[in-house]
Design a protein around this motif. Structure first.
Motif, PDB file in Angstrom:
ATOM      1  N   LEU A 167       4.210  -0.539 -16.356  1.00  0.00           N
ATOM      2  CA  LEU A 167       3.306   0.489 -16.896  1.00  0.00           C
ATOM      3  C   LEU A 167       1.976   0.487 -16.138  1.00  0.00           C
ATOM      4  O   LEU A 167       0.921   0.789 -16.702  1.00  0.00           O
ATOM      5  N   GLY A 168       2.052   0.111 -14.866  1.00  0.00           N
ATOM      6  CA  GLY A 168       0.871   0.161 -14.002  1.00  0.00           C
ATOM      7  C   GLY A 168       0.023  -1.086 -14.004  1.00  0.00           C
ATOM      8  O   GLY A 168      -1.025  -1.129 -13.346  1.00  0.00           O
ATOM      9  N   ALA A 169       0.440  -2.141 -14.705  1.00  0.00           N
ATOM     10  CA  ALA A 169      -0.390  -3.351 -14.806  1.00  0.00           C
ATOM     11  C   ALA A 169      -0.500  -4.097 -13.476  1.00  0.00           C
ATOM     12  O   ALA A 169      -1.442  -4.882 -13.290  1.00  0.00           O
ATOM     13  N   ASP A 170       0.432  -3.878 -12.551  1.00  0.00           N
ATOM     14  CA  ASP A 170       0.352  -4.535 -11.245  1.00  0.00           C
ATOM     15  C   ASP A 170      -0.136  -3.568 -10.165  1.00  0.00           C
ATOM     16  O   ASP A 170       0.109  -3.768  -8.979  1.00  0.00           O
ATOM     17  N   HIS A 171      -0.831  -2.511 -10.573  1.00  0.00           N
ATOM     18  CA  HIS A 171      -1.425  -1.546  -9.645  1.00  0.00           C
ATOM     19  C   HIS A 171      -2.950  -1.649  -9.714  1.00  0.00           C
ATOM     20  O   HIS A 171      -3.507  -2.005 -10.754  1.00  0.00           O
ATOM     21  N   PHE A 172      -3.595  -1.338  -8.613  1.00  0.00           N
ATOM     22  CA  PHE A 172      -5.061  -1.346  -8.619  1.00  0.00           C
ATOM     23  C   PHE A 172      -5.611  -0.275  -7.698  1.00  0.00           C
ATOM     24  O   PHE A 172      -4.944   0.191  -6.786  1.00  0.00           O
ATOM     25  N   PHE A 173      -6.838   0.138  -7.998  1.00  0.00           N
ATOM     26  CA  PHE A 173      -7.567   1.040  -7.110  1.00  0.00           C
ATOM     27  C   PHE A 173      -8.972   0.493  -6.902  1.00  0.00           C
ATOM     28  O   PHE A 173      -9.448  -0.361  -7.664  1.00  0.00           O
ATOM     29  N   ILE A 198       0.857  -1.181   0.000  1.00  0.00           N
ATOM     30  CA  ILE A 198       0.000   0.000   0.000  1.00  0.00           C
ATOM     31  C   ILE A 198       0.897   1.235   0.000  1.00  0.00           C
ATOM     32  O   ILE A 198       1.726   1.410   0.906  1.00  0.00           O
ATOM     33  N   TYR A 199       0.749   2.077  -0.996  1.00  0.00           N
ATOM     34  CA  TYR A 199       1.538   3.305  -1.005  1.00  0.00           C
ATOM     35  C   TYR A 199       1.230   4.114   0.256  1.00  0.00           C
ATOM     36  O   TYR A 199       0.061   4.324   0.598  1.00  0.00           O
ATOM     37  N   PRO A 200       2.277   4.583   0.961  1.00  0.00           N
ATOM     38  CA  PRO A 200       2.047   5.264   2.246  1.00  0.00           C
ATOM     39  C   PRO A 200       1.664   6.734   2.096  1.00  0.00           C
ATOM     40  O   PRO A 200       1.302   7.378   3.091  1.00  0.00           O
ATOM     41  N   ASN A 235       6.198   9.443 -10.169  1.00  0.00           N
ATOM     42  CA  ASN A 235       7.463  10.166 -10.195  1.00  0.00           C
ATOM     43  C   ASN A 235       8.349   9.848  -8.992  1.00  0.00           C
ATOM     44  O   ASN A 235       9.577   9.926  -9.082  1.00  0.00           O
ATOM     45  N   LYS A 236       7.723   9.463  -7.881  1.00  0.00           N
ATOM     46  CA  LYS A 236       8.474   9.232  -6.642  1.00  0.00           C
ATOM     47  C   LYS A 236       9.021   7.817  -6.530  1.00  0.00           C
ATOM     48  O   LYS A 236      10.106   7.607  -5.993  1.00  0.00           O
ATOM     49  N   TYR A 237       8.264   6.838  -7.036  1.00  0.00           N
ATOM     50  CA  TYR A 237       8.631   5.434  -6.865  1.00  0.00           C
ATOM     51  C   TYR A 237       8.916   4.786  -8.224  1.00  0.00           C
ATOM     52  O   TYR A 237       8.364   5.200  -9.247  1.00  0.00           O
TER      53      TYR A 237
END
Length: 400
Positions: free
Chosen positions: A170-176, A83-85, A161-163
């Motif tokens: 390209l964001g494929a392993d990210h979710f919201f 989880i991004y802090p 930009n930070k991580y």
């Protein structure tokens, strides 16, 4: 008599008999060969009907019980989410707005992911990355749609930009996660995220931007439930079909106009007033065999989870709806799935379902109730774990 061999008259019947036997054998062989081409299932159906199957042999509510059990076990053993802090929990990030109401599913996920074994503080161990911005909290602050898109865009671009993690896939392993339908639109300022990342949403309409093999249908569950679970009570269900609600979609308008005066379908074109009595709406679920679930402003409806909870077989009357957990669950085992154009034949369709078929649907419905309820902390096989299972199925992505 001239030219005829001696004994020919006596021996002539034998060739005829042999010829007849050969013809009969050829006919029998042909008959058996043709019969062998027929499906072999027909005889077994008669046997199945003549005796009741043991509970372990009943048709499963899962597409593949073995695959689901194996995948679920592996998920519990090894799945990790980072989880991004970033983001102040007192504003729009990290924590849920609340765990009640029609958007409770979003709140419970934000709460549960922090309470679960799946969370890791080491991004190098993570299979997936959760972007913890809550559209429900944004909406709760009275945020306009335009301002929501700006805040979401700035937050996500700040993480990129930070991580280094976003650029590896390209964001494929990210979710919201969002249950609010306006929340889905809040990410429209990030078309690359809509295209690449996993969207866990309550309004999974695949005739727009929802991509079934990538995105996930979040069940809309209105918690807490006003009354206990129903189930194993088919003898009390004397009403054929029930629906009451606002006419905020074309299909609901048609449903109300066409069936509201029917004597066998309890269809109301408005919500049942509390002035009539306490919890009359919820108690109606207990008395009904089939609960009609038309789409509202979106394809989804909290009425589906209500129906499951109260033991009323849901009738899905919503086109383009990617049903929750359908990678694991076989919805046709515990629900009736119709096209919107079937609304005009609704009563005849429901009446064509035999009592035996209804009992089978009802028993299967009871089996899936545990999958459509949230807990804090989460418990095995509840709605949170089913969402995590769907995420687990999508965790294998290529990293650059």
């Amino acid at each position: 008599m001239a030219g005829r061999l001696p004994g020919a008259a006596a021996s002539s019947p034998l060739p005829r008999a042999l010829l007849l036997l050969a013809a009969l054998a050829l006919f029998s062989l042909s008959f058996l060969s043709l019969r062998s081409l027929r499906p072999a299932a027909a005889p077994s159906l008669a046997v199945d009907k003549s005796r009741s199957l043991p509970s372990s042999s009943r048709p499963s509510v899962y597409h593949s019980p073995e695959a689901f059990a194996a995948g679920y076990s592996e998920m519990e053993r090894s799945f990790k989410v980072y989880i991004y802090p970033d983001g102040d929990p007192k504003t729009f990030y990290q924590t849920p707005r609340k765990l009640t109401g029609k958007y409770a599913s979003e709140g419970y996920f934000f709460q549960n992911i922090r309470e679960s074994r799946f969370r890791t503080d080491d991004p190098d161990q993570a299979h997936l990355f959760f972007v913890p911005i809550s559209p429900h909290k944004l909406r709760g602050k009275g945020m306009s749609y335009e301002n929501m898109t700006v805040i979401v865009k700035d937050y996500v671009e700040g993480l990129i930009n930070k991580y280094p993690y976003w650029n590896r896939t390209l964001g494929a392993d990210h979710f919201f996660v969002t249950c609010h339908d306006v929340g889905v639109r809040a990410f429209e300022g990030l078309p690359f995220m809509v295209k690449n990342s996993i969207r866990v949403v309550c309004s999974p309409s695949y005739n727009v931007d929802f991509i079934p093999h990538k995105d996930i249908a979040l069940p809309q569950v209105l918690q807490p439930f006003a009354l206990p679970e129903g189930g194993n009570d088919v003898e009390n269900r004397t009403i054929l079909g029930f629906w009451a609600g606002h006419r905020n979609s074309k299909i609901r308008v048609i449903l109300a106009r066409f069936w509201e005066n029917d004597t066998e379908l309890a269809i109301s074109n408005n919500r049942i007033s509390r002035a009539i009595g306490d919890l009359v709406y919820q108690k109606q679920f207990y008395r009904t065999k089939f609960c009609i679930c038309p789409g509202g402003s979106q394809v989804n409806s909290a009425r589906i989870s209500d129906s499951i909870h109260y033991g009323c077989v849901p009738v899905i009357l919503s086109d383009y709806y990617d049903l929750p957990f359908n990678n694991a669950l076989d919805w046709r085992k515990f629900a009736v799935i119709l096209r919107e154009r079937d609304v005009y034949q609704l009563k005849s369709i429901l009446k064509s379902i035999s009592q035996e078929e209804f009992i089978s649907l009802h028993k299967s419905l009871v089996q899936v109730q545990k999958h459509f309820v949230w807990h804090s902390p989460p418990v095995s096989h509840d709605a949170f774990h089913m969402v995590m299972y769907e995420l687990w199925l999508r965790h294998n992505v290529i990293k650059y």
